[in-house]
Design a protein around this motif. Structure first.
Motif, mmCIF file in Angstrom:
data_model
loop_
_atom_site.group_PDB
_atom_site.id
_atom_site.type_symbol
_atom_site.label_atom_id
_atom_site.label_comp_id
_atom_site.label_asym_id
_atom_site.label_seq_id
_atom_site.Cartn_x
_atom_site.Cartn_y
_atom_site.Cartn_z
ATOM 1 N N PRO A 1 0.796 -1.235 0.000
ATOM 2 C CA PRO A 1 0.000 0.000 0.000
ATOM 3 C C PRO A 1 0.828 1.284 0.000
ATOM 4 O O PRO A 1 0.468 2.249 -0.681
ATOM 5 C CB PRO A 1 -0.829 -0.116 1.282
ATOM 6 C CG PRO A 1 -0.944 -1.576 1.521
ATOM 7 C CD PRO A 1 0.358 -2.152 1.048
ATOM 8 N N ASP A 2 1.938 1.313 0.725
ATOM 9 C CA ASP A 2 2.761 2.526 0.738
ATOM 10 C C ASP A 2 3.363 2.812 -0.636
ATOM 11 O O ASP A 2 3.509 3.970 -1.024
ATOM 12 C CB ASP A 2 3.868 2.435 1.791
ATOM 13 C CG ASP A 2 3.375 2.816 3.177
ATOM 14 O OD1 ASP A 2 2.367 3.546 3.268
ATOM 15 O OD2 ASP A 2 3.999 2.385 4.159
ATOM 16 N N GLU A 3 3.694 1.779 -1.380
ATOM 17 C CA GLU A 3 4.228 1.982 -2.728
ATOM 18 C C GLU A 3 3.153 2.550 -3.652
ATOM 19 O O GLU A 3 3.423 3.441 -4.462
ATOM 20 C CB GLU A 3 4.754 0.652 -3.274
ATOM 21 C CG GLU A 3 5.442 0.780 -4.612
ATOM 22 C CD GLU A 3 5.995 -0.537 -5.104
ATOM 23 O OE1 GLU A 3 6.452 -0.561 -6.259
ATOM 24 O OE2 GLU A 3 5.976 -1.534 -4.356
ATOM 25 N N VAL A 4 1.937 2.078 -3.514
ATOM 26 C CA VAL A 4 0.828 2.593 -4.318
ATOM 27 C C VAL A 4 0.586 4.068 -3.988
ATOM 28 O O VAL A 4 0.415 4.905 -4.876
ATOM 29 C CB VAL A 4 -0.456 1.764 -4.080
ATOM 30 C CG1 VAL A 4 -1.654 2.390 -4.773
ATOM 31 C CG2 VAL A 4 -0.259 0.328 -4.533
ATOM 32 N N LYS A 5 0.595 4.392 -2.683
ATOM 33 C CA LYS A 5 0.393 5.784 -2.264
ATOM 34 C C LYS A 5 1.513 6.681 -2.780
ATOM 35 O O LYS A 5 1.271 7.792 -3.241
ATOM 36 C CB LYS A 5 0.321 5.868 -0.736
ATOM 37 C CG LYS A 5 -0.904 5.196 -0.154
ATOM 38 C CD LYS A 5 -0.824 5.240 1.354
ATOM 39 C CE LYS A 5 -1.860 4.387 2.022
ATOM 40 N NZ LYS A 5 -1.736 4.430 3.481
ATOM 41 N N LEU B 1 -1.880 12.842 -6.100
ATOM 42 C CA LEU B 1 -2.897 12.383 -5.161
ATOM 43 C C LEU B 1 -2.242 12.004 -3.844
ATOM 44 O O LEU B 1 -1.176 11.417 -3.829
ATOM 45 C CB LEU B 1 -3.633 11.159 -5.718
ATOM 46 C CG LEU B 1 -4.394 11.388 -7.010
ATOM 47 C CD1 LEU B 1 -4.922 10.072 -7.545
ATOM 48 C CD2 LEU B 1 -5.519 12.369 -6.797
ATOM 49 N N LEU B 2 -2.910 12.334 -2.753
ATOM 50 C CA LEU B 2 -2.361 12.036 -1.434
ATOM 51 C C LEU B 2 -3.369 11.201 -0.652
ATOM 52 O O LEU B 2 -4.511 11.612 -0.475
ATOM 53 C CB LEU B 2 -2.062 13.338 -0.691
ATOM 54 C CG LEU B 2 -1.411 13.226 0.672
ATOM 55 C CD1 LEU B 2 -0.046 12.546 0.554
ATOM 56 C CD2 LEU B 2 -1.265 14.599 1.294
ATOM 57 N N ALA B 3 -2.949 10.048 -0.202
ATOM 58 C CA ALA B 3 -3.775 9.176 0.634
ATOM 59 C C ALA B 3 -3.091 9.061 1.986
ATOM 60 O O ALA B 3 -1.980 8.555 2.085
ATOM 61 C CB ALA B 3 -3.929 7.803 -0.015
#
Length: 68
Positions: A18-22, A31-33
């Motif tokens: 998930p951190d790589e996708v973000k 985009l910021l998640a």
């Protein structure tokens, strides 16, 4: 019928964390998640994220309410 010689995007290979996708979303699309529970942020930073979320999308649902 012939077998496919390539793997379509999204199939096969490795699953990104998930951190790589973000990170890619931020770098490529702006985009910021951000999770409110991210411990890398200080309390004022988490509060800013919460306030921005409420301003843009409204109040969060309580955990007791149904989520869509």
């Amino acid at each position: 019928m012939k077998a496919m010689r390539f793997t379509p995007p999204g199939y096969g290979g490795r699953r990104r964390d998930p951190d790589e996708v973000k990170r890619d979303g931020w770098r490529k699309q702006g985009l910021l998640a951000v999770s409110l529970d991210d411990q890398r942020l200080t309390w004022p930073e988490r509060e800013l994220v919460r306030q921005l979320g409420e301003r843009l999308y409204g109040a969060r649902l309580d955990k007791t309410e149904d989520k869509r």
